[in-house]
Design a protein around this motif. Structure first.
Motif, PDB file in Angstrom:
ATOM      1  N   ARG A 101      30.791  40.704  53.984  1.00 52.51           N
ATOM      2  CA  ARG A 101      31.123  39.562  53.138  1.00 52.51           C
ATOM      3  C   ARG A 101      30.623  39.823  51.722  1.00 52.51           C
ATOM      4  N   THR A 102      31.283  39.216  50.763  1.00 53.79           N
ATOM      5  CA  THR A 102      30.772  39.183  49.397  1.00 53.79           C
ATOM      6  C   THR A 102      30.755  37.726  48.949  1.00 53.79           C
ATOM      7  N   VAL A 103      29.805  37.394  48.114  1.00 54.63           N
ATOM      8  CA  VAL A 103      29.685  36.029  47.595  1.00 54.63           C
ATOM      9  C   VAL A 103      29.633  36.094  46.073  1.00 54.63           C
ATOM     10  N   ALA A 104      30.530  35.369  45.420  1.00 60.27           N
ATOM     11  CA  ALA A 104      30.503  35.224  43.964  1.00 60.27           C
ATOM     12  C   ALA A 104      30.110  33.780  43.647  1.00 60.27           C
ATOM     13  N   VAL A 105      28.993  33.600  42.945  1.00 61.51           N
ATOM     14  CA  VAL A 105      28.558  32.277  42.496  1.00 61.51           C
ATOM     15  C   VAL A 105      29.005  32.136  41.050  1.00 61.51           C
ATOM     16  N   ASP A 109      29.793  26.371  33.691  1.00 63.28           N
ATOM     17  CA  ASP A 109      29.420  26.302  32.279  1.00 63.28           C
ATOM     18  C   ASP A 109      29.826  27.552  31.501  1.00 63.28           C
ATOM     19  N   GLY A 110      30.538  28.479  32.154  1.00 65.03           N
ATOM     20  CA  GLY A 110      31.016  29.668  31.456  1.00 65.03           C
ATOM     21  C   GLY A 110      30.103  30.860  31.526  1.00 65.03           C
ATOM     22  N   ALA A 111      28.950  30.721  32.158  1.00 68.59           N
ATOM     23  CA  ALA A 111      28.043  31.865  32.300  1.00 68.59           C
ATOM     24  C   ALA A 111      28.643  32.907  33.236  1.00 68.59           C
ATOM     25  N   GLU A 112      28.148  34.138  33.143  1.00 71.89           N
ATOM     26  CA  GLU A 112      28.658  35.210  33.995  1.00 71.89           C
ATOM     27  C   GLU A 112      28.389  34.893  35.466  1.00 71.89           C
ATOM     28  N   PRO A 113      29.329  35.203  36.359  1.00 67.03           N
ATOM     29  CA  PRO A 113      29.099  34.959  37.788  1.00 67.03           C
ATOM     30  C   PRO A 113      28.030  35.877  38.352  1.00 67.03           C
ATOM     31  N   THR A 114      27.382  35.424  39.412  1.00 66.70           N
ATOM     32  CA  THR A 114      26.411  36.236  40.145  1.00 66.70           C
ATOM     33  C   THR A 114      27.061  36.707  41.439  1.00 66.70           C
ATOM     34  N   ALA A 242      44.545  53.962  23.438  1.00 70.52           N
ATOM     35  CA  ALA A 242      43.675  52.793  23.534  1.00 70.52           C
ATOM     36  C   ALA A 242      44.486  51.521  23.365  1.00 70.52           C
ATOM     37  N   VAL A 243      44.152  50.501  24.149  1.00 71.47           N
ATOM     38  CA  VAL A 243      44.839  49.210  24.076  1.00 71.47           C
ATOM     39  C   VAL A 243      43.780  48.112  24.073  1.00 71.47           C
ATOM     40  N   ALA A 244      43.868  47.208  23.121  1.00 70.63           N
ATOM     41  CA  ALA A 244      42.937  46.090  23.031  1.00 70.63           C
ATOM     42  C   ALA A 244      43.394  44.948  23.923  1.00 70.63           C
ATOM     43  N   PRO A 245      42.470  44.063  24.337  1.00 74.25           N
ATOM     44  CA  PRO A 245      42.876  42.891  25.124  1.00 74.25           C
ATOM     45  C   PRO A 245      43.820  42.008  24.322  1.00 74.25           C
ATOM     46  N   PRO A 246      44.766  41.309  24.982  1.00 71.85           N
ATOM     47  CA  PRO A 246      45.700  40.452  24.244  1.00 71.85           C
ATOM     48  C   PRO A 246      44.995  39.292  23.556  1.00 71.85           C
ATOM     49  N   ARG A 247      44.031  38.699  24.208  1.00 74.10           N
ATOM     50  CA  ARG A 247      43.206  37.650  23.618  1.00 74.10           C
ATOM     51  C   ARG A 247      42.037  37.398  24.547  1.00 74.10           C
ATOM     52  N   ARG A 248      40.994  36.785  24.025  1.00 73.84           N
ATOM     53  CA  ARG A 248      39.801  36.540  24.828  1.00 73.84           C
ATOM     54  C   ARG A 248      40.059  35.368  25.770  1.00 73.84           C
ATOM     55  N   VAL A 249      39.726  35.571  27.053  1.00 77.13           N
ATOM     56  CA  VAL A 249      39.954  34.547  28.075  1.00 77.13           C
ATOM     57  C   VAL A 249      38.646  34.305  28.807  1.00 77.13           C
ATOM     58  N   ALA A 250      38.268  33.048  28.975  1.00 74.60           N
ATOM     59  CA  ALA A 250      37.057  32.710  29.714  1.00 74.60           C
ATOM     60  C   ALA A 250      37.385  32.588  31.191  1.00 74.60           C
ATOM     61  N   GLY A 251      36.401  32.883  32.051  1.00 76.34           N
ATOM     62  CA  GLY A 251      36.613  32.731  33.482  1.00 76.34           C
ATOM     63  C   GLY A 251      35.812  33.710  34.305  1.00 76.34           C
ATOM     64  N   ASN A 252      36.378  34.137  35.427  1.00 72.84           N
ATOM     65  CA  ASN A 252      35.704  35.002  36.402  1.00 72.84           C
ATOM     66  C   ASN A 252      36.276  36.417  36.292  1.00 72.84           C
ATOM     67  N   PRO A 253      35.501  37.389  35.791  1.00 69.44           N
ATOM     68  CA  PRO A 253      36.045  38.730  35.561  1.00 69.44           C
ATOM     69  C   PRO A 253      36.042  39.640  36.783  1.00 69.44           C
ATOM     70  N   THR A 254      35.643  39.145  37.959  1.00 70.95           N
ATOM     71  CA  THR A 254      35.442  40.041  39.098  1.00 70.95           C
ATOM     72  C   THR A 254      36.724  40.721  39.563  1.00 70.95           C
TER      73      THR A 254
END
Length: 309
Positions: A101-105, A109-114, A242-254
């Protein structure tokens, strides 16, 4: 298993192999404060692992895919049931060891997931041979093979996968770490997809172009490096793209890296150029960050933004 193979018979597909799958749990909390009790707002449970996430993204976008993985134990039963309900075509090999199993917390509030990742039980030599036999059957319908995650045993097992793909004349993308990444390069993987930290760890070289060049010199066809907010870097034998990101997106990067691999696999299957492939990969990565769980895209992120008048 038979019903899944019925769905892809006579079709060319992107096959994904996940040697060390997991039942992924995502818990959303208001904020993560170590040493305290948290009230979980939402819970997501799904069959996962990096290769499974690639197949989920492809399936969501209507691309033909088949996901292969070993499963076992009580967690494996939940894994099998959830995957059956997802509609993703799959072939699962029963094994004795329990699926991890894996658990993502994920804080709201936008902080990085654990992330809490269980190690998984290595496959026995016999189970590994059976998994390779299953793979060799499915490669007859494959346009591209993706092998993602750890090899569930010795690092040289990743070379076994690459050799199987080469024998079947199927391009193979490998997304793994450490010695397994080096083994895949030596075996002649067509494309390797580490992130910047994984590339540095495997090669001992901090500069990404030089580090990727070491993998190409070892035998890899190309290396695409995920660099987070800096975007994607493709190191080819004759050039760097090299390719840059299209735009900055908040969320879960996993699941962002898995979305990149899905885009690269589709690009190879369709014989796209590198620039087009990487642009798509960057967009899919951003859409994966915006989605609540790995293996899914927020399709609204892929829609063109309205122009300002």
């Amino acid at each position: 298993m038979a019903s899944s193979f019925e769905q892809i018979r006579e079709r060319t597909v992107i096959v994904t192999l996940t040697p060390n799958p997991a039942l992924d749990l995502s818990h959303q909390v208001d904020a993560l404060v170590p040493g305290t009790t948290h009230r979980v707002r939402t819970v997501h449970e799904r069959a996962g692992g990096k290769g499974l996430n690639v197949s989920r993204v492809l399936h969501q976008l209507g691309c033909a895919t088949l996901a292969l993985a070993p499963v076992g134990g009580l967690v494996g039963e939940a894994f099998r049931a959830e995957l059956a309900g997802s509609g993703v075509p799959h072939g699962l090999l029963p094994v004795r060891g329990g699926t991890r199993r894996t658990v993502a917390v994920v804080p709201a509030d936008g902080a990085e997931p654990t992330l809490l990742n269980e190690p998984g039980v290595p496959l026995s030599d016999g189970e590994w041979a059976a998994l390779l036999a299953l793979l060799e059957v499915t490669l007859r319908q494959a346009r591209v093979l993706v092998c993602s995650g750890s090899p569930a045993g010795p690092a040289e097992r990743m070379a076994d996968v690459v050799r199987s793909a080469r024998a079947a004349k199927v391009p193979v993308i490998v997304d793994t770490t450490g010695e397994a990444l080096l083994a895949a390069a030596r075996a002649g993987a067509d494309l390797l997809k580490p992130n910047a930290a994984e590339l540095r760890e495997a090669t001992g070289i901090a500069e990404p172009v030089a580090a990727a060049g070491k993998l190409i010199a070892a035998g890899a066809g190309a290396v695409v490096v995920s660099r987070g907010p800096e975007g994607l870097l493709a190191v080819l034998p004759d050039r760097v793209v090299a390719v840059a990101p299209p735009r900055r997106v908040a969320g879960n990067p996993t699941g962002a890296g898995d979305a990149v691999v899905a885009a690269l696999a589709r690009g190879l299957a369709e014989e796209q150029g590198w620039e087009a492939m990487l642009q798509t990969a960057a967009r899919w990565s951003a859409a994966a960050v915006a989605a609540p769980v790995a293996g899914e895209l927020d399709l609204s992120v892929l829609e063109p933004r309205p122009s300002r008048s």
